[in-house]
Design an enzyme around this catalytic site. Structure first.
Site, mmCIF file in Angstrom:
data_model
loop_
_atom_site.group_PDB
_atom_site.id
_atom_site.type_symbol
_atom_site.label_atom_id
_atom_site.label_comp_id
_atom_site.label_asym_id
_atom_site.label_seq_id
_atom_site.Cartn_x
_atom_site.Cartn_y
_atom_site.Cartn_z
ATOM 1 N N ASN A 105 54.347 -39.550 -13.297
ATOM 2 C CA ASN A 105 54.672 -40.287 -12.070
ATOM 3 C C ASN A 105 54.779 -41.766 -12.435
ATOM 4 O O ASN A 105 53.763 -42.422 -12.671
ATOM 5 C CB ASN A 105 53.557 -40.063 -11.030
ATOM 6 C CG ASN A 105 53.737 -40.917 -9.787
ATOM 7 O OD1 ASN A 105 54.813 -41.470 -9.553
ATOM 8 N ND2 ASN A 105 52.690 -41.020 -8.979
ATOM 9 N N LYS A 109 55.633 -44.106 -10.553
ATOM 10 C CA LYS A 109 55.362 -44.971 -9.395
ATOM 11 C C LYS A 109 56.461 -46.046 -9.298
ATOM 12 O O LYS A 109 57.599 -45.771 -9.635
ATOM 13 C CB LYS A 109 53.966 -45.587 -9.495
ATOM 14 C CG LYS A 109 52.890 -44.561 -9.838
ATOM 15 C CD LYS A 109 51.511 -45.099 -9.619
ATOM 16 C CE LYS A 109 50.499 -44.128 -10.190
ATOM 17 N NZ LYS A 109 49.185 -44.298 -9.632
ATOM 18 N N HIS A 114 51.368 -38.162 -1.963
ATOM 19 C CA HIS A 114 50.546 -38.926 -2.910
ATOM 20 C C HIS A 114 49.628 -39.846 -2.111
ATOM 21 O O HIS A 114 50.023 -40.400 -1.084
ATOM 22 C CB HIS A 114 51.446 -39.736 -3.852
ATOM 23 C CG HIS A 114 50.702 -40.301 -5.015
ATOM 24 N ND1 HIS A 114 49.876 -41.396 -4.901
ATOM 25 C CD2 HIS A 114 50.650 -39.923 -6.312
ATOM 26 C CE1 HIS A 114 49.345 -41.661 -6.089
ATOM 27 N NE2 HIS A 114 49.799 -40.776 -6.964
ATOM 28 N N GLU A 156 48.746 -42.767 -2.517
ATOM 29 C CA GLU A 156 49.283 -44.130 -2.320
ATOM 30 C C GLU A 156 50.261 -44.148 -1.157
ATOM 31 O O GLU A 156 50.332 -45.128 -0.405
ATOM 32 C CB GLU A 156 49.935 -44.622 -3.633
ATOM 33 C CG GLU A 156 48.871 -44.919 -4.696
ATOM 34 C CD GLU A 156 49.355 -44.881 -6.132
ATOM 35 O OE1 GLU A 156 50.579 -44.810 -6.358
ATOM 36 O OE2 GLU A 156 48.494 -44.907 -7.035
ATOM 37 N N GLU A 165 44.215 -34.691 -6.757
ATOM 38 C CA GLU A 165 44.094 -36.056 -7.256
ATOM 39 C C GLU A 165 42.980 -36.787 -6.503
ATOM 40 O O GLU A 165 43.220 -37.356 -5.425
ATOM 41 C CB GLU A 165 45.405 -36.809 -7.042
ATOM 42 C CG GLU A 165 46.580 -36.215 -7.781
ATOM 43 C CD GLU A 165 47.589 -37.279 -8.155
ATOM 44 O OE1 GLU A 165 47.895 -37.403 -9.335
ATOM 45 O OE2 GLU A 165 48.046 -38.017 -7.269
ATOM 46 N N GLY A 182 44.424 -44.328 -11.328
ATOM 47 C CA GLY A 182 44.675 -45.686 -11.826
ATOM 48 C C GLY A 182 43.404 -46.481 -12.077
ATOM 49 O O GLY A 182 43.460 -47.694 -12.252
ATOM 50 N N SER A 195 43.858 -40.621 -13.906
ATOM 51 C CA SER A 195 43.497 -41.228 -15.195
ATOM 52 C C SER A 195 43.513 -40.237 -16.360
ATOM 53 O O SER A 195 42.717 -40.345 -17.294
ATOM 54 C CB SER A 195 42.142 -41.930 -15.101
ATOM 55 O OG SER A 195 42.210 -42.976 -14.139
ATOM 56 N N GLY A 252 49.744 -43.746 -15.150
ATOM 57 C CA GLY A 252 49.815 -44.779 -16.188
ATOM 58 C C GLY A 252 50.218 -44.268 -17.553
ATOM 59 O O GLY A 252 51.058 -44.884 -18.237
#
Ligand code: PEP
Length: 250
Positions: A9, A11, A95, A97, A165, A171, A210, A232
């Site tokens: 992802n 992002k 998600h 976010e 998640e 993150g 992570s 990430g």
């Protein structure tokens, strides 16, 4: 056991120049590899060029959100059919976010997932608790509610993917432990089995939060973990490929 899925992802990261990373991943995958399945969910602006760049390789390209409606007066939004038309095979929905930044509710997530299935995309439906919810002992309640409300009536095992998640692990460099992951994934499998019966074993349940080259192998060995959703560490080809290698060795 369902086919492992290693999904990145990106992002809100990536300009056209960054397609070199995607090309590096595509070029490193053996052409005849069929397990694990590998996907990069890129910003919508890159889907078409990413799909072109990945053509001929096993790498798939996905979106990160879609609108629930097929078309209409929704300025700035993208329909599932548009993502599919641009070359996407999957789309992330729900998600944390998006739930936080855009106020997306589980009911809306279910509508997005239904729209994705209708358009021929595989939705990756994200669920997971916040740190406060975990500390208050609400993990099971939160996940149960999110699964009940976010997986649409139209879904059939095989037509969707779930990603667990934990919000506090996204993150942050803080990873859920194997026992926490096993417990959450076991609960999700049970909830899906209650709904779909034995066919629920076909549903892939990804862990996200992570995940990196150092912890992927341990996480991917946890029962009911059928792959990863990686933020990430999907931005660097070497890191993402290292997670792919860990998944291939399962
Ligand atoms: C994610 O964005 O879904 C995610 C898991 O991010 P990260 O790997 O950076 O924690």
């Amino acid at each position: 056991m369902p086919r492992t899925l290693i999904a990145g992802n990106w992002k809100m990261n990536g300009l056209r120049a960054d397609l070199s990373t995607l090309k590096e991943v595509a070029a490193a995958l053996p052409p005849d590899q069929d397990n694990p399945e590998v996907l990069l969910c890129v910003p919508a602006t890159l889907i078409a060029s990413a799909a072109d760049a990945a053509a001929g390789s096993p790498l798939r390209v996905g979106g990160q959100a879609c609108h629930a409606k097929e078309k209409g007066a929704h300025t700035g939004d993208l329909s599932a059919a548009m993502l599919k038309d641009a070359g996407a095979s999957h789309v992330i929905v729900g998600h944390s976010e998006r739930r936080a930044d855009h106020g997306e509710t589980s009911a809306f997530v279910a509508e997005q997932a239904a729209a994705a299935i209708k358009a021929g995309l595989t939705p990756i439906i994200c669920v997971g608790e916040t740190l406060a919810e975990r500390e208050q002992g609400q993990v099971s309640d939160v996940i149960s509610r999110q699964i009940a409300e976010s997986v649409p009536a139209e879904a059939q095992p095989g037509s969707f993917v779930v990603a667990y998640e934990p919000v506090w692990a996204i993150g942050t460099g803080r990873v859920a432990g194997p026992e926490q992951i096993a417990e959450a994934h076991g609960l999700i499998r049970k909830l899906l089995t209650d709904r779909f019966g034995a066919a629920a074993s076909e549903v892939r349940i990804l862990y996200g939060g992570s995940m990196n080259p150092a912890n992927a192998s341990e996480i991917l060995q946890v029962e009911n973990v059928n792959g990863g959703l990686i933020g990430g560490a999907s931005l660097k080809a070497a890191d993402f490929l290292s997670i792919y290698t860990a998944a291939s060795a399962r």
